[in-house]
Design a protein around this motif. Sequence first.
Motif, PDB file in Angstrom:
ATOM      1  N   ASP A  26       0.857  -1.191   0.000  1.00  0.00           N
ATOM      2  CA  ASP A  26       0.000   0.000   0.000  1.00  0.00           C
ATOM      3  C   ASP A  26       0.895   1.244   0.000  1.00  0.00           C
ATOM      4  O   ASP A  26       1.718   1.431   0.902  1.00  0.00           O
ATOM      5  N   GLN A  27       0.745   2.081  -1.012  1.00  0.00           N
ATOM      6  CA  GLN A  27       1.621   3.251  -1.147  1.00  0.00           C
ATOM      7  C   GLN A  27       0.938   4.557  -0.750  1.00  0.00           C
ATOM      8  O   GLN A  27       1.488   5.639  -0.968  1.00  0.00           O
ATOM      9  N   THR A  28      -0.239   4.454  -0.148  1.00  0.00           N
ATOM     10  CA  THR A  28      -1.015   5.667   0.142  1.00  0.00           C
ATOM     11  C   THR A  28      -0.222   6.669   0.990  1.00  0.00           C
ATOM     12  O   THR A  28      -0.233   7.870   0.714  1.00  0.00           O
ATOM     13  N   GLU A  29       0.476   6.168   2.014  1.00  0.00           N
ATOM     14  CA  GLU A  29       1.198   7.094   2.910  1.00  0.00           C
ATOM     15  C   GLU A  29       2.378   7.753   2.192  1.00  0.00           C
ATOM     16  O   GLU A  29       2.687   8.919   2.446  1.00  0.00           O
ATOM     17  N   ASP A  30       3.035   7.018   1.305  1.00  0.00           N
ATOM     18  CA  ASP A  30       4.126   7.618   0.516  1.00  0.00           C
ATOM     19  C   ASP A  30       3.582   8.763  -0.329  1.00  0.00           C
ATOM     20  O   ASP A  30       4.186   9.825  -0.435  1.00  0.00           O
ATOM     21  N   ILE A  31       2.426   8.512  -0.919  1.00  0.00           N
ATOM     22  CA  ILE A  31       1.801   9.520  -1.772  1.00  0.00           C
ATOM     23  C   ILE A  31       1.378  10.728  -0.930  1.00  0.00           C
ATOM     24  O   ILE A  31       1.588  11.882  -1.318  1.00  0.00           O
ATOM     25  N   ARG A  32       0.812  10.428   0.259  1.00  0.00           N
ATOM     26  CA  ARG A  32       0.358  11.511   1.134  1.00  0.00           C
ATOM     27  C   ARG A  32       1.532  12.439   1.484  1.00  0.00           C
ATOM     28  O   ARG A  32       1.397  13.667   1.459  1.00  0.00           O
ATOM     29  N   SER A  33       2.678  11.846   1.748  1.00  0.00           N
ATOM     30  CA  SER A  33       3.838  12.667   2.136  1.00  0.00           C
ATOM     31  C   SER A  33       4.296  13.552   0.964  1.00  0.00           C
ATOM     32  O   SER A  33       4.781  14.660   1.180  1.00  0.00           O
ATOM     33  N   VAL A  34       4.129  13.068  -0.264  1.00  0.00           N
ATOM     34  CA  VAL A  34       4.485  13.889  -1.431  1.00  0.00           C
ATOM     35  C   VAL A  34       3.521  15.067  -1.548  1.00  0.00           C
ATOM     36  O   VAL A  34       3.932  16.224  -1.743  1.00  0.00           O
ATOM     37  N   ILE A  35       2.260  14.793  -1.364  1.00  0.00           N
ATOM     38  CA  ILE A  35       1.246  15.836  -1.581  1.00  0.00           C
ATOM     39  C   ILE A  35       1.256  16.871  -0.451  1.00  0.00           C
ATOM     40  O   ILE A  35       0.897  18.030  -0.668  1.00  0.00           O
ATOM     41  N   GLN A  36       1.721  16.447   0.708  1.00  0.00           N
ATOM     42  CA  GLN A  36       1.805  17.398   1.830  1.00  0.00           C
ATOM     43  C   GLN A  36       2.763  18.557   1.527  1.00  0.00           C
ATOM     44  O   GLN A  36       2.700  19.606   2.155  1.00  0.00           O
ATOM     45  N   ARG A  37       3.631  18.367   0.555  1.00  0.00           N
ATOM     46  CA  ARG A  37       4.556  19.454   0.185  1.00  0.00           C
ATOM     47  C   ARG A  37       3.827  20.583  -0.536  1.00  0.00           C
ATOM     48  O   ARG A  37       4.412  21.631  -0.771  1.00  0.00           O
ATOM     49  N   TYR A  38       2.609  20.319  -0.947  1.00  0.00           N
ATOM     50  CA  TYR A  38       1.825  21.344  -1.650  1.00  0.00           C
ATOM     51  C   TYR A  38       0.592  21.670  -0.805  1.00  0.00           C
ATOM     52  O   TYR A  38      -0.469  21.062  -0.983  1.00  0.00           O
ATOM     53  N   PRO A  39       0.736  22.593   0.109  1.00  0.00           N
ATOM     54  CA  PRO A  39      -0.360  22.829   1.074  1.00  0.00           C
ATOM     55  C   PRO A  39      -1.653  23.326   0.433  1.00  0.00           C
ATOM     56  O   PRO A  39      -2.725  23.199   1.028  1.00  0.00           O
ATOM     57  N   SER A  40      -1.567  23.879  -0.777  1.00  0.00           N
ATOM     58  CA  SER A  40      -2.813  24.372  -1.401  1.00  0.00           C
ATOM     59  C   SER A  40      -3.688  23.225  -1.893  1.00  0.00           C
ATOM     60  O   SER A  40      -4.844  23.441  -2.255  1.00  0.00           O
ATOM     61  N   PHE A  41      -3.143  22.038  -1.960  1.00  0.00           N
ATOM     62  CA  PHE A  41      -3.899  20.920  -2.539  1.00  0.00           C
ATOM     63  C   PHE A  41      -4.543  20.048  -1.456  1.00  0.00           C
ATOM     64  O   PHE A  41      -3.929  19.776  -0.427  1.00  0.00           O
ATOM     65  N   ASP A  42      -5.774  19.595  -1.749  1.00  0.00           N
ATOM     66  CA  ASP A  42      -6.435  18.628  -0.846  1.00  0.00           C
ATOM     67  C   ASP A  42      -6.139  17.222  -1.357  1.00  0.00           C
ATOM     68  O   ASP A  42      -6.300  16.953  -2.549  1.00  0.00           O
ATOM     69  N   PHE A  43      -5.735  16.363  -0.461  1.00  0.00           N
ATOM     70  CA  PHE A  43      -5.448  14.980  -0.855  1.00  0.00           C
ATOM     71  C   PHE A  43      -6.723  14.146  -0.712  1.00  0.00           C
ATOM     72  O   PHE A  43      -7.352  14.135   0.342  1.00  0.00           O
ATOM     73  N   VAL A  44      -7.084  13.454  -1.787  1.00  0.00           N
ATOM     74  CA  VAL A  44      -8.283  12.593  -1.764  1.00  0.00           C
ATOM     75  C   VAL A  44      -7.852  11.152  -2.057  1.00  0.00           C
ATOM     76  O   VAL A  44      -7.765  10.751  -3.216  1.00  0.00           O
ATOM     77  N   PRO A  45      -7.536  10.394  -1.001  1.00  0.00           N
ATOM     78  CA  PRO A  45      -7.125   9.004  -1.262  1.00  0.00           C
ATOM     79  C   PRO A  45      -8.331   8.118  -1.544  1.00  0.00           C
ATOM     80  O   PRO A  45      -9.339   8.185  -0.844  1.00  0.00           O
ATOM     81  N   LEU A  46      -8.222   7.327  -2.598  1.00  0.00           N
ATOM     82  CA  LEU A  46      -9.272   6.358  -2.939  1.00  0.00           C
ATOM     83  C   LEU A  46      -8.638   4.974  -2.990  1.00  0.00           C
ATOM     84  O   LEU A  46      -7.423   4.853  -3.117  1.00  0.00           O
ATOM     85  N   ARG A  47      -9.466   3.966  -2.948  1.00  0.00           N
ATOM     86  CA  ARG A  47      -8.982   2.591  -3.110  1.00  0.00           C
ATOM     87  C   ARG A  47      -9.758   1.968  -4.261  1.00  0.00           C
ATOM     88  O   ARG A  47     -10.948   2.254  -4.437  1.00  0.00           O
ATOM     89  N   ILE A  48      -9.081   1.123  -5.009  1.00  0.00           N
ATOM     90  CA  ILE A  48      -9.735   0.584  -6.211  1.00  0.00           C
ATOM     91  C   ILE A  48     -10.991  -0.224  -5.864  1.00  0.00           C
ATOM     92  O   ILE A  48     -11.950  -0.249  -6.631  1.00  0.00           O
ATOM     93  N   GLU A  49     -11.011  -0.809  -4.670  1.00  0.00           N
ATOM     94  CA  GLU A  49     -12.189  -1.583  -4.279  1.00  0.00           C
ATOM     95  C   GLU A  49     -13.407  -0.679  -3.996  1.00  0.00           C
ATOM     96  O   GLU A  49     -14.531  -1.163  -3.875  1.00  0.00           O
ATOM     97  N   ASP A  50     -13.157   0.659  -3.917  1.00  0.00           N
ATOM     98  CA  ASP A  50     -14.286   1.583  -3.756  1.00  0.00           C
ATOM     99  C   ASP A  50     -15.280   1.440  -4.898  1.00  0.00           C
ATOM    100  O   ASP A  50     -16.464   1.770  -4.752  1.00  0.00           O
TER     101      ASP A  50
END
Lengths: 370, 449
Positions: B95-119
């Motif tokens: 699961d790479q969600t947390e790795d991705i979250r840490s990348v997106i946290q560098r851009y505070p103007s952006f909202d992170f919307v994590p989804l899972r394929i099983e959704d």
Amino acid sequence: MAPTSCSLCRDAKAILKRPKTGQQICKDCFFFVFETEVHHTITEAELFKSGDRVAIGASGGKGKTTAVIWPDMLIVLMADSTVLAYVMKTLNDRYNYGLELFLLSIDEGITGYRDDSLETVKRNQQQYDMPLKILSYDELYGWTMDAIVEQIGKKNNCTFCGVFRRQALDRGANSLNVDHIVTGHNADDIAETVLMNIMRGDIARLGRCTLICTQGEDTIKRSKPFKYAYEKEIVMYAYFKKLDYFSTECIYSPDAYRGHARTFLKDLEAARPSAIIDIIHSGEAFEVKEEIKAAQKAQQTCKRCGYMSSNDLCKACTLLEGLERGMASSVITDRARKKMDAMGPTPENLRTIPLFRSTPTITVEMPSQS
Amino acid sequence: MKFRKALEPSVNASAGTSKRPRLKASGNLCLGFSGGLGSSILLDIVHNTYFSSRPPLDDSGKPRGGTNHPRNASVWPSCSVCYVEVCGAFAGMRDQTEDIRSVIQRYPSFDFVPLRIEDAFDDSWWTMVSGSSSIPQISLELGKEGLIADGLYVASRVTGLTPVEALRSYLSSLPTQTAISSAVQNLTRVLILYTAYSRGSSHLLFGTSLTSLSISLLSSISQGGGYAIHEELQEEWAPVTATGSRLSGALRVVRPLGDVTAKECAVYAWWSDIAVVGRDKQRRAILGIAGLTKDFVVGLEKDYPSTVSTIARTCEKLEPKDAPSGQCRLCQRPMQSGIQEWKGRISIRSFSDDKLAADLTHLPSSSRDSLDTNSTPSELPPSLALTNFLCYSCHTTLTSRSSRGLKRSVPDVSSAAPLPTWVADRGGGLNKVPEEEMHDIVAEFLIDN
């Protein structure tokens, strides 16, 4: 393990797996579906009308020839064209199409590749009971492929062969006074051409390569009744009709780019056999945008030989002039053509292609009545 | 420059008459993020171009001239970044969600919307994005080999599986590796489309480079997706209701890196010190036709460097031949009419077809005598068959078999193949159409008394 029954008639033992559908079927059902699908292709597209004179092109591949050995005689033809001739004759008799069928073969003048095969084509006309016409590059252009390759080398020789063959087929058909040429192009060929035209950006050809029937302003109709037939099934048909076959590559066919496309297509087919038909469906589903079509060159006639052309001179005349002036390798592109023009006017005693539709009548060999 | 040239003509809802119109989108921005090279660069460029510059502040700390001043107005009010984690589809994938979250946290103007394929099989996700009430899960009947039956009949029984079980059951019932790869890609795409639409986005951007675009175009054509080739380049999407009408406010899907090659992206990432998370190697192994196409195009590019751009430029000059007959229930792209007739015409798969009756007289008598044209299963009512609601590509994905058989990595967990929730919501005509909608359809034929 119990033998699998045919998934179509559900009675006979299945002896083959259809490459096109993956169904396990018996031999009789295979013959039936193969022939009926070709019949449906012909009738849906309304390719012919009763009384049409139709030439079966016994050549027309891309440097690939498959030789076929009938039970007691050797017939070397494109396997696709051989099966096409057989199937066309069968369907013409079965469904009373009312067609007058001819065999038309082109002799490119490739020693060891075409010379032997033409002797067997002549024997083949008796097998099919069809008149045969053979037209050679030497007769039409004054050059054989052997001589062309001697001058230009193997690079780009497929360009010469392809351009010359297309026009030769039209001229051969013209001398037979036929309405229609049918060629053995199969689904694999068409899928491969779709991919090729996308990869090399040939929009004009991409727009028409999936058409079952094409007709230039001044040329005879050309059709591909095997448009939806898999190459493997054509070979399978020849095999189960008790035909032995073997393959040989044209000795001058180093078309590397097409080779890449063909290998890619075979990989796709191995991953999912429907890929061939899926590509054809894609090609049929889209078309070139109107604004792009409008910007394409209008079709005209060649000022030298009268054949259809998008420039003042048709491609065959341009290539022939390059050969005659010893500058053949520089006439593959439009830019190179301009360069040749800049080097001086065309010499007056230059050998040219006879004017289209005024070629002298050439004797057609009829099958002997013995 | 290439990025802005590709994106900005499609920002404003209408072209207007001004030669240099002020950029103002009609909704929010959504970025589809995979963690790969292209989407990492897209994130950085979008942030630097449209979200990093702060308007000058007055003494009270508010933007000078007010937030409505044209100078202070953003092109998009907000930006969300959607990431779809696909580890649920493949056993053993990290699961790479947390790795991705840490990348997106560098851009505070952006909202992170994590989804899972099983959704895609999760009723609660569907309720959230569509506002629809809870719907029963629907499934397709499986044939004797555990693969989806050719007729694509909706199974009567409700599966009641968890979203992950449903996802794996769906994927394991697909007949080829190509189909699995294509299904994962489609599920990901549609999840992002619905999520972006539900968040009021007017634009959805993907970081597809020219190289990736050419590969996906060629791959799509090889899988029968020629009719939707335009959508592969750029599309306008809106959900379709049960009656077939599109909801208002289309979402524009743009690929602004479509003129930038993968090599140029790599150089940009290196110079700009952009971190690329990358994708799991395990996923690469099941790509089928998509993987073959990638290998082919990348290999050909070495000897014929112009191939990549030629493929994309050629496809830009194409358009679908006929008007669409609707939207595919599975991939949500325009659908061509007459697909089944075409398939039936080019290959005979059964002798029970009425059109063959005359031809069957030409079968050898031995085969004809034993022929039972009624032996094939009779067709179920159209309302229970999904076939007519799928585009060519999706129908082929579900039914086209491999000549070698499927290498199964996931055990069967069900005897039926569950379908994504968006198919269930409009599933094969199974939905009851609300009375108001029915009235709207027939209104012009009603006579007032």
